[in-house]
Design an enzyme around this catalytic site. Structure first.
Site, PDB file in Angstrom:
ATOM      1  N   GLU A 142       0.827  -1.221   0.000  1.00  0.00           N
ATOM      2  CA  GLU A 142       0.000   0.000   0.000  1.00  0.00           C
ATOM      3  C   GLU A 142       0.855   1.263   0.000  1.00  0.00           C
ATOM      4  O   GLU A 142       0.493   2.272  -0.605  1.00  0.00           O
ATOM      5  CB  GLU A 142      -0.945  -0.001   1.201  1.00  0.00           C
ATOM      6  CG  GLU A 142      -2.115  -0.947   1.022  1.00  0.00           C
ATOM      7  CD  GLU A 142      -3.214  -0.687   2.029  1.00  0.00           C
ATOM      8  OE1 GLU A 142      -3.792   0.414   2.025  1.00  0.00           O
ATOM      9  OE2 GLU A 142      -3.492  -1.599   2.821  1.00  0.00           O
ATOM     10  N   CYS A 168     -10.055   0.190   6.712  1.00  0.00           N
ATOM     11  CA  CYS A 168      -9.218  -0.935   7.110  1.00  0.00           C
ATOM     12  C   CYS A 168      -8.236  -0.632   8.233  1.00  0.00           C
ATOM     13  O   CYS A 168      -8.624  -0.559   9.384  1.00  0.00           O
ATOM     14  CB  CYS A 168      -8.499  -1.521   5.893  1.00  0.00           C
ATOM     15  SG  CYS A 168      -7.854  -3.155   6.276  1.00  0.00           S
ATOM     16  N   ASN A 193      -9.655  -5.229   3.953  1.00  0.00           N
ATOM     17  CA  ASN A 193      -9.058  -6.422   3.328  1.00  0.00           C
ATOM     18  C   ASN A 193      -7.928  -6.822   4.257  1.00  0.00           C
ATOM     19  O   ASN A 193      -6.842  -6.240   4.216  1.00  0.00           O
ATOM     20  CB  ASN A 193      -8.433  -6.095   1.971  1.00  0.00           C
ATOM     21  CG  ASN A 193      -9.428  -5.878   0.853  1.00  0.00           C
ATOM     22  OD1 ASN A 193      -9.634  -6.737   0.002  1.00  0.00           O
ATOM     23  ND2 ASN A 193     -10.037  -4.705   0.836  1.00  0.00           N
TER      24      ASN A 193
END
Ligand code: CDV
Length: 314
Positions: A142, A168, A193
């Site tokens: 990310e 998240c 996720n």
């Protein structure tokens, strides 16, 4: 009583080869089910339109950009917005956003019942790393593909309630809930996720991961006297398991709805926003009880500084 019937639309896995059109058809099916259940608001997960692509290492920015949306709604997602408008259901979902200036964010939007986007949030706490990491069982890139959100933690008036979003990893940080709590938030929605196993320590498996998620979300709800809907994308994506455990939590921190499986699944609860009032007026009446003169480190310092180090720097 200010009741919002919330549908938590947990999504099962999305494989790398699956198209946006296939995924949006699944989301529309969940929305149709939510309409049958009388939902006012449907909450979809983080990066709901694609597989969790940050697990894949890519160097070619053209390839990276294929996972991003340059406008919202767009051709792929218009059927979702049309269905939401037809049913009069507000929705929120996450996607990878590429701005006209070429910036990249992990984003979530919120609509009203007419399908108008009334809120946008960009993920602030980006977990993982930016270069290929040979020490990990799998990648979590990310920090490579997104920049940290630049919008803070706003709340919006929607469906006669104060609503906010996070995404998240944000759910693990108490500052996130408190930022919204200080704006009177009554409902926080978030998608996630979360790999079922820690990529850096295989001993941290599903049970511990589910526990940490629930612990964070229930504490955030209770300590800010707000509802929280935390909704997963779950199941096996190209051999990479994601945990499920979607929950809706009341302002006392109790779980009132919970997903049973790891596939597409709707959880529903009629949430009375007025249930927030008591906590906000008593034990968590921030104006009466907070002592900000002692909270300077919260915004003045990022990492740990031991007292001995502080002294040495003097
Ligand atoms: N998508 C995420 O932000 N996942 C993180 C994992 C990497 C720990 C999470 O906090 O669930």
């Amino acid at each position: 009583m200010r009741e919002i019937v919330i549908g938590g639309a947990q999504m099962g896995p999305i494989q790398r080869a699956e198209s946006r059109a296939e995924v949006v058809a699944r989301m529309v099916a969940l929305l149709d089910q939510a309409a049958g259940a009388g939902c006012d608001l449907v909450v979809f997960p983080e990066l709901a339109l694609t597989t969790f692509f940050p697990r894949w290492y890519m160097e070619d920015q053209v390839e990276v950009d294929t996972w991003f949306e340059s406008e919202m709604p767009n051709d792929a997602t218009r059927p979702l917005f049309d269905a939401a408008r037809r049913h009069g259901i507000a929705i929120t979902f996450g996607y990878a956003e590429k701005t006209p200036e070429g910036r990249h964010f992990n984003t979530s939007i919120l609509t009203d019942r007419a399908g108008n986007i009334v809120g946008k949030y960009r993920k602030v706490h980006l977990p993982g790393h930016s270069e290929f990491d040979t020490e990990r069982a799998f990648q979590h890139l990310e920090k490579r593909y997104f920049e940290p959100g630049d919008l803070g933690f706003p709340v919006w008036r929607n469906l006669d309630a104060w609503m906010g979003m996070c995404i998240c990893n944000d759910r693990r940080w108490p500052e996130v809930y408190r930022e919204m709590g200080l704006q009177g938030v009554e409902l926080i929605t978030l998608g996630y996720n979360t790999p079922s196993v820690n990529s850096q320590d295989s001993r941290e498996g599903l049970e511990q991961r589910l526990y940490h998620s629930e612990l964070s979300v229930t504490a955030g709800a209770y300590q800010n006297a707000a509802w929280v809907a935390a909704i997963a994308k779950a199941g096996d994506e190209d051999g990479h398991p994601l945990m499920a455990g979607s929950i809706i939590v009341d302002p006392n921190g109790f779980v009132v709805a919970r997903a049973k499986g790891e596939g597409d699944e709707l959880i529903v609860h009629a949430c009375d926003m007025d249930l927030c009032n008591f906590g906000k007026a008593t034990i968590f009446d921030f104006a009466r009880h907070r002592r900000i003169e002692h909270y300077g480190r919260i915004t003045g310092q990022t990492g740990v500084i031991l007292p001995s180090e502080e002294k040495a720097a003097e």
